[in-house]
Design an enzyme around this catalytic site. Structure first.
Site, PDB file in Angstrom:
ATOM      1  N   GLY A 125     -16.977  23.762 -24.899  1.00 36.78           N
ATOM      2  CA  GLY A 125     -16.191  22.657 -25.495  1.00 36.78           C
ATOM      3  C   GLY A 125     -14.724  22.619 -25.249  1.00 36.78           C
ATOM      4  O   GLY A 125     -14.175  22.134 -26.119  1.00 36.78           O
ATOM      5  N   SER A 126     -14.182  23.254 -24.033  1.00 36.73           N
ATOM      6  CA  SER A 126     -12.904  23.566 -23.908  1.00 36.73           C
ATOM      7  C   SER A 126     -12.166  22.143 -23.386  1.00 36.73           C
ATOM      8  O   SER A 126     -10.994  21.904 -23.431  1.00 36.73           O
ATOM      9  CB  SER A 126     -12.483  24.459 -23.030  1.00 36.73           C
ATOM     10  N   ASP A 175     -16.300  16.557 -13.145  1.00 39.70           N
ATOM     11  CA  ASP A 175     -16.384  17.793 -13.135  1.00 39.70           C
ATOM     12  C   ASP A 175     -17.075  18.744 -12.177  1.00 39.70           C
ATOM     13  O   ASP A 175     -16.525  19.864 -11.519  1.00 39.70           O
ATOM     14  CB  ASP A 175     -16.913  18.410 -14.373  1.00 39.70           C
TER      15      ASP A 175
END
Length: 356
Positions: A125-126, A175
């Site tokens: 969850g960064s 991503d």
């Protein structure tokens, strides 16, 4: 002797396959890579990979058990070897990668006994793309282990398919491509999952100055990006005027960011970072919160000139730009405010693998 037996014999001699893939900072345009916006309007994202990695070790085992481990989450499980592993919420990303490799490349006939161990240098969850980077890194290790014919595009597209189709996780496309390619990339997203990655040749002086200005601040909140992304997608699908307009502005900021980086125009880079964050906050509820706003206020008061949350929002890391002359003051103010801070270096290499 089967192809797999030949490969396994070679691995027993050579050791284990290892891989790593870099995490990324979203500079501009994040969210426009998500369906249905990317399919209807076309998306554009500017991002860069950083010196934070997800590592994977892959080794053959004797017997009929599969060992899966996430070192950073302190989870290790054993499951019976099968052509398709069921998902139960425990290391499902690991299982999904294994399933697709067995299905697509081993014909589903022989599911190998393996040990798959992963380690992430960023918390879950960064906002640095850790879930997708994990999938890319595991696929890269599989590519090394089984000599799979996967290019960077193949690697990224397969990772996207595993997350979005096999596991049904909401999210975008940037991503996976950032992790596979590495470096500064301007990415274009179109219908039918068509993606064009444009690597940028940024001058070393520009990179050095950006590194000197960049500060990462962890809000202390790990968030589930899929919830926020799902709301963004619903807003676009329903034609919510402000959400769609904000997406258009984000895409424009990514194009402007690309031009500014190539022209060595760092004031415009800072301006696009700020305008992109202002637009992103309009896309869905929960993108900002009291902790994020407080960090923004603290950093700005100490001399930061730009800031935005990396990733979907709601928590994770905030990227700040501060003139080198104010760097120490910004770091000190954030730390005194209870936030964890880090410096960063940008990287040019994408997913890579080797034998150990």
């Amino acid at each position: 002797m089967s192809q797999f037996q030949v490969l396994q014999r070679a691995v027993n001699v050579a050791g284990m396959a290892r891989a790593r893939a870099p995490l990324r900072l979203g500079l501009a345009g994040g969210g426009t890579d998500v369906s249905p916006y990317a399919d209807i309007h076309g998306g554009a994202v500017m991002n860069v990979t950083i010196d934070r990695y997800i590592y994977v070790s892959l080794a053959p085992l004797q017997g009929s058990m599969l060992e899966l481990e996430s070192q950073d989450l302190d989870i290790a499980i054993q499951v019976p070897v099968a052509a398709r592993l069921p998902f139960d919420g425990r290391l499902d990303l690991h299982k999904a990668v294994y399933n697709r490799v067995v299905q697509d490349f081993l014909g589903g006939r022989r599911a190998p006994a393996l040990r798959i161990s992963t380690f992430s240098e960023a918390p879950a969850g960064s906002g640095l793309g850790s879930s997708s980077t994990l999938v890319v890194a595991m696929l890269q290790a599989m590519t090394e282990f089984f000599s799979l014919p996967l290019s960077e595009y193949d690697l990224a597209q397969l990772a996207f398919s595993i997350e979005r189709e096999d596991l049904g996780l909401a999210g975008g496309r940037q991503d996976q491509y950032a992790a596979a390619f590495g470096g500064f990339n301007f990415m274009e997203f179109h219908a039918d999952n068509t993606v064009v990655v444009n690597p940028l040749r940024i001058k070393s002086a520009v990179i050095a100055e950006l590194e000197a200005q960049t500060i990462l601040c962890f809000t202390g909140i790990s968030r589930e990006s899929a919830t926020i992304i799902a709301e963004q997608s619903r807003n676009v699908a329903k034609g919510e005027g402000r959400s769609v307009e904000a997406m258009h502005e984000l895409k424009a900021s990514a194009i402007a960011m690309k031009k500014a980086l190539l022209k060595e125009d760092l004031p415009t880079v800072a301006q696009m970072l700020n305008s992109g964050w202002a637009s992103k906050r309009e896309m869905a509820a929960g993108i900002s919160n009291d902790s994020i706003e407080r960090a923004m206020e603290v950093a700005t008061a100490a001399g930061a000139i730009a800031g935005k949350v990396s990733g979907a929002g709601g928590g994770g890391f905030i990227m700040f730009l501060a003139p080198l002359e104010r760097r120490a003051a910004v770091l000190r103010a954030l730390q005194e405010g209870g936030f964890r801070t880090e410096t960063v270096r940008f990287t040019s290499e994408g997913a890579t693998s080797w034998w150990a």
